[in-house]
Design a protein around this motif. Structure first.
Motif, PDB file in Angstrom:
ATOM      1  N   ARG A 297       1.003  -1.159  -0.043  1.00  0.00           N
ATOM      2  CA  ARG A 297       0.115  -0.089   0.253  1.00  0.00           C
ATOM      3  C   ARG A 297       0.868   1.219   0.037  1.00  0.00           C
ATOM      4  O   ARG A 297       0.781   2.403  -0.723  1.00  0.00           O
ATOM      5  CB  ARG A 297      -0.998   0.086   1.119  1.00  0.00           C
TER       6      ARG A 297
ATOM      7  N   LEU B  47       0.797   1.861  -3.592  1.00  0.00           N
ATOM      8  CA  LEU B  47      -0.553   2.583  -4.115  1.00  0.00           C
ATOM      9  C   LEU B  47      -0.531   4.204  -3.826  1.00  0.00           C
ATOM     10  O   LEU B  47      -0.857   4.967  -4.680  1.00  0.00           O
ATOM     11  CB  LEU B  47      -1.634   1.862  -3.247  1.00  0.00           C
TER      12      LEU B  47
ATOM     13  N   ARG C 111       3.403  -5.687  -9.642  1.00  0.00           N
ATOM     14  CA  ARG C 111       2.129  -6.081  -9.564  1.00  0.00           C
ATOM     15  C   ARG C 111       1.889  -7.651  -9.140  1.00  0.00           C
ATOM     16  O   ARG C 111       0.803  -7.924  -8.485  1.00  0.00           O
ATOM     17  CB  ARG C 111       1.545  -6.066 -11.367  1.00  0.00           C
TER      18      ARG C 111
ATOM     19  N   LEU D   5       1.721  -7.238  -5.403  1.00  0.00           N
ATOM     20  CA  LEU D   5       0.405  -6.565  -5.057  1.00  0.00           C
ATOM     21  C   LEU D   5      -0.538  -7.556  -5.147  1.00  0.00           C
ATOM     22  O   LEU D   5      -1.388  -7.952  -4.109  1.00  0.00           O
ATOM     23  CB  LEU D   5      -0.111  -5.416  -6.055  1.00  0.00           C
TER      24      LEU D   5
ATOM     25  N   ASP E  57      -2.757  -9.346  -1.925  1.00  0.00           N
ATOM     26  CA  ASP E  57      -4.190  -9.622  -2.236  1.00  0.00           C
ATOM     27  C   ASP E  57      -4.935 -11.042  -2.066  1.00  0.00           C
ATOM     28  O   ASP E  57      -5.875 -11.250  -2.397  1.00  0.00           O
ATOM     29  CB  ASP E  57      -4.555  -8.842  -3.594  1.00  0.00           C
TER      30      ASP E  57
ATOM     31  N   PRO F  49      -5.527   4.542  -8.757  1.00  0.00           N
ATOM     32  CA  PRO F  49      -5.147   3.385  -7.841  1.00  0.00           C
ATOM     33  C   PRO F  49      -5.217   3.972  -6.239  1.00  0.00           C
ATOM     34  O   PRO F  49      -5.731   3.329  -5.368  1.00  0.00           O
ATOM     35  CB  PRO F  49      -3.711   2.951  -8.141  1.00  0.00           C
TER      36      PRO F  49
ATOM     37  N   ARG G  47      -6.855  -0.411  -5.581  1.00  0.00           N
ATOM     38  CA  ARG G  47      -6.097  -1.342  -6.887  1.00  0.00           C
ATOM     39  C   ARG G  47      -7.477  -2.187  -7.236  1.00  0.00           C
ATOM     40  O   ARG G  47      -7.903  -2.163  -8.568  1.00  0.00           O
ATOM     41  CB  ARG G  47      -5.378  -2.364  -6.367  1.00  0.00           C
TER      42      ARG G  47
ATOM     43  N   ASP H 257      -9.382  -1.977 -11.157  1.00  0.00           N
ATOM     44  CA  ASP H 257      -9.542  -3.162 -11.904  1.00  0.00           C
ATOM     45  C   ASP H 257     -11.199  -3.575 -12.450  1.00  0.00           C
ATOM     46  O   ASP H 257     -11.723  -3.814 -13.569  1.00  0.00           O
ATOM     47  CB  ASP H 257      -9.245  -4.554 -11.020  1.00  0.00           C
TER      48      ASP H 257
ATOM     49  N   SER I 210       0.407  -4.665 -16.485  1.00  0.00           N
ATOM     50  CA  SER I 210       1.308  -3.797 -15.458  1.00  0.00           C
ATOM     51  C   SER I 210       2.248  -3.345 -16.300  1.00  0.00           C
ATOM     52  O   SER I 210       2.708  -2.130 -16.191  1.00  0.00           O
ATOM     53  CB  SER I 210       1.543  -4.514 -14.263  1.00  0.00           C
TER      54      SER I 210
END
Lengths: 208, 208
Positions: free
Chosen positions: A111, A115, A170, A173, A177, B118, B123, B127, B166
DNA sequence: ACTTGCATGCGTGCAGCCTGTATGTTATTT
DNA sequence: AAATAACATACAGGCTGCACGCATGCAAGT
Protein backbone atom coordinates in the motif's frame (compact mmCIF):
# COMPACT_ATOMS: atom_id res chain seq x y z
CA UNK A 1 10.01 10.88 43.45
CA UNK A 2 10.53 13.63 41.00
CA UNK A 3 11.78 12.94 37.53
CA UNK A 4 14.32 15.58 36.68
CA UNK A 5 13.85 16.28 32.96
CA UNK A 6 16.68 13.84 32.37
CA UNK A 7 19.05 16.07 30.53
CA UNK A 8 19.20 14.82 26.98
CA UNK A 9 21.24 16.22 24.16
CA UNK A 10 19.41 17.93 21.35
CA UNK A 11 20.54 15.20 19.03
CA UNK A 12 18.90 12.58 21.20
CA UNK A 13 15.68 14.49 21.53
CA UNK A 14 15.44 15.02 17.80
CA UNK A 15 16.15 11.42 17.01
CA UNK A 16 13.58 10.02 19.38
CA UNK A 17 10.77 12.34 18.29
CA UNK A 18 11.62 11.81 14.64
CA UNK A 19 11.46 8.08 15.16
CA UNK A 20 8.21 8.35 17.06
CA UNK A 21 6.70 10.43 14.27
CA UNK A 22 7.93 8.12 11.53
CA UNK A 23 6.63 5.06 13.36
CA UNK A 24 3.23 6.49 14.14
CA UNK A 25 2.90 7.91 10.65
CA UNK A 26 3.79 4.62 9.00
CA UNK A 27 1.23 2.74 11.05
CA UNK A 28 -1.55 5.18 10.24
CA UNK A 29 -0.65 5.61 6.58
CA UNK A 30 -0.76 1.84 6.24
CA UNK A 31 -4.02 1.47 8.12
CA UNK A 32 -5.98 4.32 6.51
CA UNK A 33 -3.99 5.57 3.57
CA UNK A 34 -2.25 8.91 3.18
CA UNK A 35 -5.25 11.07 2.40
CA UNK A 36 -7.39 9.70 5.22
CA UNK A 37 -4.69 10.16 7.82
CA UNK A 38 -4.73 13.50 9.63
CA UNK A 39 -1.68 15.03 11.24
CA UNK A 40 -3.49 15.44 14.59
CA UNK A 41 -3.92 11.65 14.68
CA UNK A 42 -0.28 11.08 13.84
CA UNK A 43 1.09 13.34 16.55
CA UNK A 44 -1.36 11.92 19.07
CA UNK A 45 -0.11 8.42 18.33
CA UNK A 46 3.47 9.61 18.50
CA UNK A 47 2.89 11.40 21.78
CA UNK A 48 4.02 14.79 20.53
CA UNK A 49 2.32 17.87 19.12
CA UNK A 50 1.88 19.20 15.63
CA UNK A 51 4.55 21.73 16.41
CA UNK A 52 7.12 18.96 16.60
CA UNK A 53 5.94 17.49 13.33
CA UNK A 54 6.23 20.76 11.45
CA UNK A 55 9.57 21.41 13.07
CA UNK A 56 11.05 18.18 11.72
CA UNK A 57 9.22 17.97 8.40
CA UNK A 58 8.32 20.66 5.93
CA UNK A 59 4.79 19.38 5.55
CA UNK A 60 2.69 16.23 5.65
CA UNK A 61 3.99 15.09 2.28
CA UNK A 62 7.59 15.41 3.48
CA UNK A 63 6.79 13.15 6.41
CA UNK A 64 5.27 10.65 4.03
CA UNK A 65 8.32 10.88 1.79
CA UNK A 66 10.54 10.08 4.76
CA UNK A 67 8.38 7.07 5.63
CA UNK A 68 8.59 5.83 2.05
CA UNK A 69 12.34 6.36 1.91
CA UNK A 70 12.77 4.28 5.06
CA UNK A 71 10.56 1.60 3.55
CA UNK A 72 12.67 1.39 0.41
CA UNK A 73 15.68 1.11 2.66
CA UNK A 74 14.05 -1.76 4.51
CA UNK A 75 13.14 -3.53 1.29
CA UNK A 76 16.70 -3.23 0.04
CA UNK A 77 17.98 -4.57 3.34
CA UNK A 78 15.58 -7.53 3.28
CA UNK A 79 16.64 -8.39 -0.23
CA UNK A 80 20.31 -8.01 0.51
CA UNK A 81 19.88 -10.30 3.50
CA UNK A 82 18.59 -13.02 1.21
CA UNK A 83 21.07 -12.45 -1.60
CA UNK A 84 22.92 -15.54 -2.76
CA UNK A 85 24.95 -13.24 -5.03
CA UNK A 86 27.12 -14.56 -7.84
CA UNK A 87 25.27 -16.86 -10.17
CA UNK A 88 24.34 -16.74 -13.81
CA UNK A 89 22.51 -13.53 -14.76
CA UNK A 90 19.17 -15.14 -15.58
CA UNK A 91 19.07 -17.19 -12.39
CA UNK A 92 20.04 -14.06 -10.48
CA UNK A 93 17.08 -12.19 -11.92
CA UNK A 94 14.75 -14.99 -10.93
CA UNK A 95 16.01 -15.29 -7.40
CA UNK A 96 16.09 -11.53 -7.09
CA UNK A 97 12.48 -11.42 -8.15
CA UNK A 98 11.58 -14.02 -5.55
CA UNK A 99 13.42 -12.10 -2.86
CA UNK A 100 11.64 -8.91 -3.87
CA UNK A 101 8.28 -10.64 -3.83
CA UNK A 102 8.94 -11.94 -0.33
CA UNK A 103 10.28 -8.64 0.93
CA UNK A 104 7.23 -6.77 -0.30
CA UNK A 105 4.94 -8.88 1.84
CA UNK A 106 5.85 -6.98 4.99
CA UNK A 107 2.71 -5.46 6.49
CA UNK A 108 1.47 -2.47 4.53
CA UNK A 109 4.45 -2.28 2.24
CA UNK A 110 2.49 -2.66 -0.96
CA UNK A 111 0.00 0.00 0.00
CA UNK A 112 2.74 2.39 1.02
CA UNK A 113 5.07 1.90 -1.93
CA UNK A 114 2.79 0.84 -4.75
CA UNK A 115 -0.50 2.59 -4.12
CA UNK A 116 -0.06 5.82 -2.19
CA UNK A 117 3.52 6.76 -3.02
CA UNK A 118 3.02 7.24 -6.77
CA UNK A 119 0.00 9.46 -6.21
CA UNK A 120 1.56 11.56 -3.45
CA UNK A 121 5.13 11.82 -4.67
CA UNK A 122 4.62 11.32 -8.37
CA UNK A 123 6.16 8.54 -10.39
CA UNK A 124 9.42 10.46 -10.69
CA UNK A 125 9.56 11.07 -6.96
CA UNK A 126 9.11 7.39 -6.23
CA UNK A 127 11.69 6.29 -8.77
CA UNK A 128 14.13 8.76 -7.26
CA UNK A 129 13.75 7.27 -3.79
CA UNK A 130 13.82 3.77 -5.20
CA UNK A 131 17.02 4.36 -7.10
CA UNK A 132 18.61 6.11 -4.15
CA UNK A 133 18.73 2.79 -2.39
CA UNK A 134 19.34 0.18 -5.04
CA UNK A 135 15.98 -0.87 -6.40
CA UNK A 136 15.71 -0.02 -10.05
CA UNK A 137 19.42 0.35 -10.55
CA UNK A 138 20.06 -3.11 -9.21
CA UNK A 139 17.50 -4.54 -11.60
CA UNK A 140 18.89 -2.58 -14.52
CA UNK A 141 22.35 -3.94 -13.81
CA UNK A 142 20.93 -7.43 -13.75
CA UNK A 143 19.27 -6.89 -17.10
CA UNK A 144 22.44 -5.45 -18.56
CA UNK A 145 24.38 -8.44 -17.34
CA UNK A 146 21.91 -10.81 -18.95
CA UNK A 147 22.13 -8.91 -22.22
CA UNK A 148 25.90 -8.74 -22.08
CA UNK A 149 26.04 -12.48 -21.47
CA UNK A 150 23.97 -12.98 -24.59
CA UNK A 151 21.14 -14.48 -22.58
CA UNK A 152 18.68 -11.67 -23.19
CA UNK A 153 17.72 -10.02 -26.46
CA UNK A 154 19.60 -6.83 -27.20
CA UNK A 155 17.13 -4.15 -26.18
CA UNK A 156 17.56 -0.95 -24.17
CA UNK A 157 18.25 -2.17 -20.65
CA UNK A 158 16.60 0.62 -18.72
CA UNK A 159 13.18 0.33 -20.38
CA UNK A 160 13.20 -3.43 -20.01
CA UNK A 161 14.14 -3.04 -16.36
CA UNK A 162 11.20 -0.67 -15.95
CA UNK A 163 8.77 -3.17 -17.40
CA UNK A 164 10.11 -6.02 -15.31
CA UNK A 165 10.02 -3.85 -12.22
CA UNK A 166 6.41 -3.01 -12.93
CA UNK A 167 5.57 -6.69 -13.36
CA UNK A 168 7.29 -7.51 -10.07
CA UNK A 169 5.31 -4.77 -8.38
CA UNK A 170 2.05 -6.11 -9.70
CA UNK A 171 2.98 -9.60 -8.62
CA UNK A 172 3.70 -8.33 -5.12
CA UNK A 173 0.33 -6.61 -5.09
CA UNK A 174 -1.42 -9.79 -6.22
CA UNK A 175 0.24 -11.81 -3.47
CA UNK A 176 -0.67 -9.19 -0.90
CA UNK A 177 -4.24 -9.50 -2.17
CA UNK A 178 -4.27 -13.23 -1.51
CA UNK A 179 -2.85 -14.78 -4.65
CA UNK A 180 -0.53 -17.71 -4.00
CA UNK A 181 3.11 -16.59 -4.05
CA UNK A 182 4.10 -19.73 -5.90
CA UNK A 183 1.70 -18.90 -8.71
CA UNK A 184 3.06 -15.40 -9.20
CA UNK A 185 6.62 -16.66 -8.96
CA UNK A 186 5.90 -19.23 -11.64
CA UNK A 187 4.50 -16.62 -13.97
CA UNK A 188 7.41 -14.27 -13.36
CA UNK A 189 9.84 -17.03 -14.13
CA UNK A 190 7.96 -17.82 -17.30
CA UNK A 191 8.45 -14.23 -18.44
CA UNK A 192 12.15 -14.24 -17.58
CA UNK A 193 12.72 -17.67 -19.07
CA UNK A 194 10.95 -16.43 -22.15
CA UNK A 195 13.35 -13.56 -22.57
CA UNK A 196 16.23 -15.93 -22.03
CA UNK A 197 14.93 -18.69 -24.26
CA UNK A 198 14.53 -16.19 -27.02
CA UNK A 199 18.25 -15.63 -27.01
CA UNK A 200 19.60 -19.05 -27.68
CA UNK A 201 17.38 -19.31 -30.70
CA UNK A 202 19.28 -17.73 -33.61
CA UNK A 203 22.62 -19.12 -32.56
CA UNK A 204 22.12 -22.21 -30.52
CA UNK A 205 19.04 -23.95 -31.80
CA UNK A 206 17.65 -25.08 -35.06
CA UNK A 207 14.01 -24.45 -35.68
CA UNK A 208 12.31 -27.29 -37.54
CA UNK B 1 -32.88 41.28 -25.29
CA UNK B 2 -34.08 38.87 -22.68
CA UNK B 3 -33.26 35.23 -22.78
CA UNK B 4 -36.30 33.28 -21.70
CA UNK B 5 -34.96 30.31 -19.68
CA UNK B 6 -35.51 28.14 -22.73
CA UNK B 7 -37.66 25.40 -21.30
CA UNK B 8 -35.55 22.28 -21.14
CA UNK B 9 -36.54 18.84 -19.98
CA UNK B 10 -35.12 17.58 -16.73
CA UNK B 11 -33.24 14.92 -18.65
CA UNK B 12 -31.55 17.54 -20.77
CA UNK B 13 -30.67 19.69 -17.79
CA UNK B 14 -29.17 16.78 -15.91
CA UNK B 15 -27.19 15.60 -18.89
CA UNK B 16 -25.67 18.97 -19.65
CA UNK B 17 -24.67 19.75 -16.09
CA UNK B 18 -23.32 16.25 -15.61
CA UNK B 19 -21.25 16.64 -18.73
CA UNK B 20 -20.06 20.08 -17.67
CA UNK B 21 -19.03 18.70 -14.29
CA UNK B 22 -17.29 15.68 -15.76
CA UNK B 23 -15.44 17.82 -18.28
CA UNK B 24 -14.32 20.44 -15.81
CA UNK B 25 -13.37 17.81 -13.25
CA UNK B 26 -11.35 15.86 -15.78
CA UNK B 27 -9.41 18.93 -16.83
CA UNK B 28 -8.60 19.92 -13.27
CA UNK B 29 -7.81 16.41 -12.05
CA UNK B 30 -5.38 16.09 -14.95
CA UNK B 31 -3.80 19.48 -14.39
CA UNK B 32 -3.42 19.34 -10.62
CA UNK B 33 -4.19 15.83 -9.48
CA UNK B 34 -7.13 14.61 -7.44
CA UNK B 35 -6.00 15.76 -4.00
CA UNK B 36 -5.03 19.26 -5.12
CA UNK B 37 -8.29 19.86 -6.92
CA UNK B 38 -11.02 21.48 -4.83
CA UNK B 39 -14.70 21.12 -5.58
CA UNK B 40 -15.21 24.89 -5.59
CA UNK B 41 -12.76 25.12 -8.48
CA UNK B 42 -14.50 22.33 -10.35
CA UNK B 43 -17.95 23.85 -10.12
CA UNK B 44 -16.59 27.29 -11.02
CA UNK B 45 -15.03 25.85 -14.17
CA UNK B 46 -18.25 23.99 -14.94
CA UNK B 47 -20.37 27.07 -14.39
CA UNK B 48 -22.56 25.52 -11.72
CA UNK B 49 -22.59 25.43 -7.93
CA UNK B 50 -21.52 22.84 -5.44
CA UNK B 51 -25.15 22.06 -4.90
CA UNK B 52 -25.36 20.66 -8.41
CA UNK B 53 -22.24 18.59 -7.90
CA UNK B 54 -23.52 16.98 -4.71
CA UNK B 55 -26.90 16.46 -6.33
CA UNK B 56 -25.40 14.39 -9.12
CA UNK B 57 -22.56 12.68 -7.28
CA UNK B 58 -22.40 11.23 -3.82
CA UNK B 59 -19.07 12.87 -3.07
CA UNK B 60 -15.86 14.05 -4.66
CA UNK B 61 -14.56 10.50 -5.01
CA UNK B 62 -17.73 9.45 -6.84
CA UNK B 63 -17.18 12.25 -9.33
CA UNK B 64 -13.62 11.08 -9.81
CA UNK B 65 -14.82 7.51 -10.27
CA UNK B 66 -17.18 8.68 -12.99
CA UNK B 67 -14.36 10.53 -14.73
CA UNK B 68 -12.17 7.42 -14.57
CA UNK B 69 -14.96 5.20 -15.84
CA UNK B 70 -15.47 7.49 -18.83
CA UNK B 71 -11.75 7.42 -19.45
CA UNK B 72 -11.63 3.63 -19.50
CA UNK B 73 -14.53 3.75 -21.91
CA UNK B 74 -12.59 6.13 -24.13
CA UNK B 75 -9.49 3.94 -24.04
CA UNK B 76 -11.52 0.89 -25.00
CA UNK B 77 -13.11 2.86 -27.84
CA UNK B 78 -9.75 4.08 -29.12
CA UNK B 79 -8.37 0.56 -29.08
CA UNK B 80 -11.44 -0.90 -30.73
CA UNK B 81 -11.17 1.74 -33.44
CA UNK B 82 -7.67 0.50 -34.26
CA UNK B 83 -8.43 -3.20 -33.98
CA UNK B 84 -7.38 -5.30 -36.94
CA UNK B 85 -9.07 -8.25 -35.21
CA UNK B 86 -8.54 -11.83 -36.28
CA UNK B 87 -4.88 -12.79 -36.49
CA UNK B 88 -2.65 -15.21 -34.71
CA UNK B 89 -2.82 -14.85 -30.90
CA UNK B 90 0.74 -13.65 -30.39
CA UNK B 91 0.53 -11.03 -33.13
CA UNK B 92 -2.80 -9.95 -31.70
CA UNK B 93 -1.20 -9.38 -28.28
CA UNK B 94 1.54 -7.32 -29.85
CA UNK B 95 -0.76 -5.16 -31.92
CA UNK B 96 -3.11 -4.84 -28.98
CA UNK B 97 -0.25 -3.64 -26.88
CA UNK B 98 0.69 -1.07 -29.48
CA UNK B 99 -2.89 0.15 -29.69
CA UNK B 100 -3.06 0.42 -25.93
CA UNK B 101 0.21 2.32 -25.81
CA UNK B 102 -1.08 4.77 -28.39
CA UNK B 103 -4.48 5.14 -26.75
CA UNK B 104 -2.92 5.93 -23.40
CA UNK B 105 -1.13 8.94 -24.82
CA UNK B 106 -4.27 11.05 -24.77
CA UNK B 107 -3.69 14.12 -22.61
CA UNK B 108 -3.67 13.29 -18.92
CA UNK B 109 -4.78 9.72 -19.35
CA UNK B 110 -1.77 8.21 -17.62
CA UNK B 111 -2.05 10.48 -14.63
CA UNK B 112 -5.76 9.83 -14.32
CA UNK B 113 -5.72 6.07 -14.76
CA UNK B 114 -2.28 5.03 -13.57
CA UNK B 115 -1.35 7.47 -10.84
CA UNK B 116 -4.39 8.89 -9.09
CA UNK B 117 -6.99 6.19 -9.70
CA UNK B 118 -5.22 3.41 -7.76
CA UNK B 119 -4.72 5.66 -4.75
CA UNK B 120 -8.24 7.09 -4.73
CA UNK B 121 -10.27 4.05 -5.75
CA UNK B 122 -7.96 1.31 -4.61
CA UNK B 123 -6.45 -1.32 -6.89
CA UNK B 124 -9.63 -3.37 -6.72
CA UNK B 125 -11.78 -0.38 -7.60
CA UNK B 126 -9.68 0.38 -10.65
CA UNK B 127 -9.63 -3.21 -11.83
CA UNK B 128 -13.39 -3.29 -11.49
CA UNK B 129 -13.85 -0.28 -13.74
CA UNK B 130 -11.23 -1.57 -16.14
CA UNK B 131 -12.88 -4.94 -16.47
CA UNK B 132 -16.32 -3.38 -16.80
CA UNK B 133 -15.27 -2.10 -20.19
CA UNK B 134 -12.96 -4.71 -21.64
CA UNK B 135 -9.48 -3.91 -20.48
CA UNK B 136 -8.12 -6.72 -18.38
CA UNK B 137 -10.63 -9.25 -19.61
CA UNK B 138 -9.67 -8.62 -23.20
CA UNK B 139 -6.04 -9.16 -22.35
CA UNK B 140 -6.78 -12.28 -20.36
CA UNK B 141 -8.66 -13.72 -23.30
CA UNK B 142 -5.71 -12.95 -25.54
CA UNK B 143 -3.37 -14.74 -23.16
CA UNK B 144 -5.69 -17.72 -22.93
CA UNK B 145 -5.85 -17.91 -26.69
CA UNK B 146 -2.08 -17.89 -26.95
CA UNK B 147 -1.82 -20.62 -24.34
CA UNK B 148 -4.56 -22.68 -25.99
CA UNK B 149 -2.78 -22.36 -29.32
CA UNK B 150 0.35 -23.72 -27.70
CA UNK B 151 2.23 -20.51 -28.33
CA UNK B 152 2.55 -19.51 -24.67
CA UNK B 153 3.75 -21.59 -21.74
CA UNK B 154 0.98 -23.20 -19.75
CA UNK B 155 0.65 -20.86 -16.77
CA UNK B 156 -2.40 -19.39 -15.05
CA UNK B 157 -3.78 -16.94 -17.59
CA UNK B 158 -5.13 -14.34 -15.22
CA UNK B 159 -1.90 -13.73 -13.32
CA UNK B 160 0.08 -13.55 -16.53
CA UNK B 161 -2.45 -11.09 -17.92
CA UNK B 162 -2.00 -9.00 -14.76
CA UNK B 163 1.75 -8.85 -15.20
CA UNK B 164 1.52 -8.00 -18.86
CA UNK B 165 -1.07 -5.35 -18.13
CA UNK B 166 1.21 -3.85 -15.55
CA UNK B 167 4.10 -3.82 -18.01
CA UNK B 168 1.91 -2.13 -20.61
CA UNK B 169 0.90 0.47 -18.06
CA UNK B 170 4.49 1.22 -17.19
CA UNK B 171 5.36 1.47 -20.85
CA UNK B 172 2.56 3.98 -21.37
CA UNK B 173 3.85 5.96 -18.42
CA UNK B 174 7.36 5.96 -19.83
CA UNK B 175 6.15 7.20 -23.20
CA UNK B 176 4.10 9.90 -21.54
CA UNK B 177 7.28 10.90 -19.72
CA UNK B 178 9.14 11.36 -22.96
CA UNK B 179 10.49 7.93 -23.82
CA UNK B 180 10.29 7.03 -27.50
CA UNK B 181 7.18 4.95 -28.22
CA UNK B 182 9.17 2.79 -30.61
CA UNK B 183 11.59 1.87 -27.85
CA UNK B 184 8.89 0.79 -25.46
CA UNK B 185 7.09 -1.08 -28.19
CA UNK B 186 10.29 -2.93 -29.02
CA UNK B 187 10.79 -3.96 -25.43
CA UNK B 188 7.18 -5.06 -25.06
CA UNK B 189 7.48 -7.18 -28.17
CA UNK B 190 10.66 -8.70 -26.82
CA UNK B 191 8.77 -9.82 -23.73
CA UNK B 192 5.88 -11.24 -25.74
CA UNK B 193 8.16 -12.87 -28.29
CA UNK B 194 10.06 -14.36 -25.39
CA UNK B 195 6.96 -15.99 -23.98
CA UNK B 196 6.11 -17.25 -27.44
CA UNK B 197 9.62 -18.42 -28.32
CA UNK B 198 9.70 -20.42 -25.14
CA UNK B 199 6.86 -22.49 -26.39
CA UNK B 200 8.18 -23.87 -29.62
CA UNK B 201 11.24 -25.10 -27.82
CA UNK B 202 10.39 -28.52 -26.40
CA UNK B 203 8.40 -29.60 -29.41
CA UNK B 204 9.57 -27.68 -32.43
CA UNK B 205 13.27 -27.05 -32.03
CA UNK B 206 16.37 -28.93 -31.21
CA UNK B 207 18.78 -27.36 -28.79
CA UNK B 208 22.39 -27.98 -29.73
C1' DA C 1 33.52 28.34 35.81
C1' DC C 2 30.05 31.46 34.81
C1' DT C 3 26.94 34.01 32.21
C1' DT C 4 25.64 35.89 28.07
C1' DG C 5 23.68 35.40 23.70
C1' DC C 6 21.99 32.55 20.21
C1' DA C 7 20.11 28.41 18.11
C1' DT C 8 17.34 24.42 18.50
C1' DG C 9 13.34 21.73 19.82
C1' DC C 10 8.85 21.98 20.61
C1' DG C 11 3.91 23.73 22.31
C1' DT C 12 -0.19 26.79 21.21
C1' DG C 13 -3.27 29.54 18.81
C1' DC C 14 -4.97 31.36 14.57
C1' DA C 15 -6.43 32.03 9.64
C1' DG C 16 -7.95 30.10 5.58
C1' DC C 17 -9.78 26.51 3.03
C1' DC C 18 -12.33 22.41 2.05
C1' DT C 19 -15.81 18.82 2.42
C1' DG C 20 -20.37 17.16 3.21
C1' DT C 21 -25.02 18.20 4.63
C1' DA C 22 -29.18 20.58 5.66
C1' DT C 23 -32.27 23.76 4.06
C1' DG C 24 -34.46 26.77 0.76
C1' DT C 25 -35.99 27.93 -4.04
C1' DT C 26 -37.18 27.36 -8.72
C1' DA C 27 -38.40 24.52 -12.63
C1' DT C 28 -40.64 20.27 -14.38
C1' DT C 29 -43.55 16.42 -14.42
C1' DT C 30 -47.93 14.18 -13.53
C1' DA D 1 -52.04 21.65 -8.00
C1' DA D 2 -49.30 18.39 -5.84
C1' DA D 3 -45.23 16.12 -5.99
C1' DT D 4 -40.75 15.71 -7.34
C1' DA D 5 -36.45 16.74 -9.58
C1' DA D 6 -32.71 20.12 -10.22
C1' DC D 7 -30.37 23.14 -8.43
C1' DA D 8 -28.57 27.36 -5.03
C1' DT D 9 -27.18 28.89 -0.43
C1' DA D 10 -25.79 28.63 4.25
C1' DC D 11 -23.56 26.23 7.86
C1' DA D 12 -20.77 23.03 10.83
C1' DG D 13 -16.80 20.48 11.57
C1' DG D 14 -12.18 19.38 10.56
C1' DC D 15 -7.67 19.89 8.64
C1' DT D 16 -3.40 22.16 7.05
C1' DG D 17 0.32 25.35 7.47
C1' DC D 18 2.21 29.27 9.79
C1' DA D 19 3.28 32.69 13.32
C1' DC D 20 4.49 33.23 17.67
C1' DG D 21 6.13 32.00 22.35
C1' DC D 22 8.76 29.43 25.67
C1' DA D 23 12.30 26.51 27.48
C1' DT D 24 16.34 24.00 27.08
C1' DG D 25 20.95 22.96 25.03
C1' DC D 26 25.13 25.01 23.36
C1' DA D 27 29.19 27.92 22.11
C1' DA D 28 32.15 31.85 23.44
C1' DG D 29 34.17 35.17 25.90
C1' DT D 30 36.04 36.55 30.07
Amino acid sequence: MQVPPARRSNRERSDTTRQALLGAARALFVARGYAETATPDIVAAAGVTRGALYHHFEDKAALFRAVVAAEFEAVAADIAAAAPAAMDPVAALKSGGAAFLAAMQAEGRTRLLLLDAPAVLGRAGVDELDEARGGLNELQLGVEAAIAAGRFPVVPARPLALLLSSAFDRAALAVADGEAPATMQTVIEAVIDGLAADRTDPAGTVRL
